[in-house]
Design a protein around this motif. Structure first.
Motif: not given
Length: 110
Positions: A44-48
């Motif tokens: 999973a990624r994090f959208d800042p």
């Protein structure tokens, strides 16, 4: 195969527990969705810009992610939304590959 493009607001204080469940193998052993969920959440990624977690998950539920939400996801995320119900897996991951990893961002600030 059906892949979903997912966005959700992480409950930051709960994510260390989720990470432990992933690392212990508990999530992977859940039938029938554990292996797919583990792979999705590990990557999973994090959208800042939005503060959301984003990932691509293999899923065959109607409604999408029904079992996963009931067993795991609703404990650790809120506002779960399916951005695309039928995304090509490789294309989906490519869309978010430049975002920072969820675990690098969240666990440092939890």
């Amino acid at each position: 195969m059906a892949y979903r493009f997912v966005r959700a607001q992480p409950l930051r204080q709960r994510l260390p527990e989720l990470r432990e469940r992933i690392e212990s193998g508990e999530i992977e052993q859940m039938e029938p969705f554990g292996q797919a969920m583990m792979k999705a959440l590990q990557n999973a990624r994090f959208d800042p810009e939005t503060g959301e977690a984003v990932w691509i998950e293999e899923d065959y539920c109607t409604p999408p992610l029904a079992m996963e939400r009931a067993e795991v996801l609703d404990e650790y995320f809120e506002g779960i939304s399916i951005v695309d119900e039928n995304v090509d897996e490789a294309d989906g991951w490519e869309r978010i590959e430049n975002l920072p990893g969820l675990w690098d961002q969240i666990l440092d600030t939890a």
